[in-house]
Design an enzyme around this catalytic site. Structure first.
Site, PDB file in Angstrom:
ATOM      1  N   ASN A  35     -31.908 -16.543 -14.709  1.00 41.51           N
ATOM      2  CA  ASN A  35     -33.043 -16.046 -15.486  1.00 41.51           C
ATOM      3  C   ASN A  35     -32.637 -15.082 -16.600  1.00 41.51           C
ATOM      4  O   ASN A  35     -33.303 -15.002 -17.626  1.00 41.51           O
ATOM      5  CB  ASN A  35     -34.041 -15.341 -14.555  1.00 41.51           C
ATOM      6  CG  ASN A  35     -35.112 -14.599 -15.317  1.00 41.51           C
ATOM      7  OD1 ASN A  35     -36.006 -15.195 -15.915  1.00 41.51           O
ATOM      8  ND2 ASN A  35     -35.021 -13.272 -15.329  1.00 41.51           N
ATOM      9  N   TYR A  92     -31.207 -18.046 -30.784  1.00 46.68           N
ATOM     10  CA  TYR A  92     -31.845 -18.096 -29.462  1.00 46.68           C
ATOM     11  C   TYR A  92     -32.182 -19.535 -29.082  1.00 46.68           C
ATOM     12  O   TYR A  92     -31.910 -19.977 -27.964  1.00 46.68           O
ATOM     13  CB  TYR A  92     -33.110 -17.241 -29.483  1.00 46.68           C
ATOM     14  CG  TYR A  92     -33.888 -17.228 -28.188  1.00 46.68           C
ATOM     15  CD1 TYR A  92     -33.425 -16.531 -27.080  1.00 46.68           C
ATOM     16  CD2 TYR A  92     -35.107 -17.896 -28.079  1.00 46.68           C
ATOM     17  CE1 TYR A  92     -34.147 -16.496 -25.898  1.00 46.68           C
ATOM     18  CE2 TYR A  92     -35.837 -17.873 -26.907  1.00 46.68           C
ATOM     19  CZ  TYR A  92     -35.350 -17.179 -25.818  1.00 46.68           C
ATOM     20  OH  TYR A  92     -36.069 -17.152 -24.645  1.00 46.68           O
ATOM     21  N   LYS A  95     -30.740 -21.605 -25.774  1.00 42.10           N
ATOM     22  CA  LYS A  95     -31.643 -22.086 -24.729  1.00 42.10           C
ATOM     23  C   LYS A  95     -31.675 -23.616 -24.646  1.00 42.10           C
ATOM     24  O   LYS A  95     -31.921 -24.171 -23.571  1.00 42.10           O
ATOM     25  CB  LYS A  95     -33.055 -21.534 -24.963  1.00 42.10           C
ATOM     26  CG  LYS A  95     -33.182 -20.049 -24.642  1.00 42.10           C
ATOM     27  CD  LYS A  95     -32.832 -19.751 -23.189  1.00 42.10           C
ATOM     28  CE  LYS A  95     -33.071 -18.314 -22.814  1.00 42.10           C
ATOM     29  NZ  LYS A  95     -32.786 -18.032 -21.379  1.00 42.10           N
TER      30      LYS A  95
END
Length: 255
Positions: free
Chosen positions: A94, A159, A163
């Site tokens: 996470n 980012y 991801k």
């Protein structure tokens, strides 16, 4: 009365199974990670959390009745190695960071930090977790990605790039580990009611109301929605679900 007894009996069997499973949730001192850890702890799993701030970790562990916590900087290889000397049946990747910046203004330091934290650290954690999972012939790996890795996000290309990596390596690892009864899946949240999301909105070119207006359901996702999906993914009921990338985004990825 007999139906009540049956439900209680089945619940006790489920609790006994989960009590034998050790879970690691990274980046779990607050936000999505905290919600995941809380939900799994309530289900009876032995939940361990890790993050960098010991004071916050200690308070969170007490609040959610965690089995323990580890102060760990996932960018530090030694910290990662020491952490994974503990054997975990379930790994929830996470922890992560966000940068909002036009590509030409993105710093080398940001590039290094996000690649190490958002990509390298989860991969290394999985690398160290898998031998024990193979030995047990059972394991669950859930990666928390982002809708930005699916549909892209202007001024957050770094980012988005980090991801999007989860989708590819979840598919590859799912194939690699399928015969070992280890599942690998990714959840891609949209905007979530967390401090990280609030900070991201403040740094973006849009207001909170404008962001809400762009979401089909006109709302942010609640962290517990993600936690409950994780709860399903790590259960025996989801043993046939692997290599999947699931968007939980209030409709953002639909159009």
């Amino acid at each position: 009365a007999s139906d009540v007894y049956k439900r209680q009996f089945l619940q006790s069997i489920i609790m006994k199974k989960t009590m034998n499973k050790k879970v690691l949730v990274t980046g779990a001192s607050k936000g999505i990670g905290k919600s995941i850890a809380k939900v799994l702890s309530n289900e009876g799993y032995q939940v361990y959390i890790c993050a960098r701030n010991e004071e916050i970790l200690k308070n969170t562990a007490a609040q959610i009745n965690a089995s323990g916590y580890f102060v760990c900087d996932l960018i530090n290889d030694n910290d990662v190695f020491e952490l994974m000397q503990n054997n975990f049946d379930i790994l929830i990747n996470n922890a992560g960071d966000y940068v909002y910046s036009p590509v030409e203004k993105t710093t080398d330091e940001d590039i290094t930090r996000l690649i190490k934290l958002n990509v390298e650290a989860p991969y290394k954690l999985i690398k160290l977790a898998v031998p024990y999972m193979k030995e047990q012939h059972w394991g669950r790996i859930v990666n928390i990605g982002s809708i930005s890795g699916i549909v892209g996000e202007a001024n957050a290309s770094l980012y988005s790039m980090t991801k999007s990596a989860f989708t590819g390596f979840s598919k590859a690892l799912a194939l690699e580990l399928a015969q070992d009864n280890i599942t690998v899946n990714t959840i891609n949240p949209g905007w979530v009611e967390t401090e990280l999301a609030q900070d991201a909105v403040e740094k973006s070119d849009f207001s909170y109301d404008e962001e809400i207006e762009m979401i089909p359901q006109k709302r942010f996702i609640c962290p517990d929605e993600i936690a409950n999906l994780v709860k399903y993914m790590v259960s025996d009921e989801a043993k046939g679900m692997t290599g999947q990338s699931v968007s939980l985004c209030a409709g953002l990825s639909a159009g």
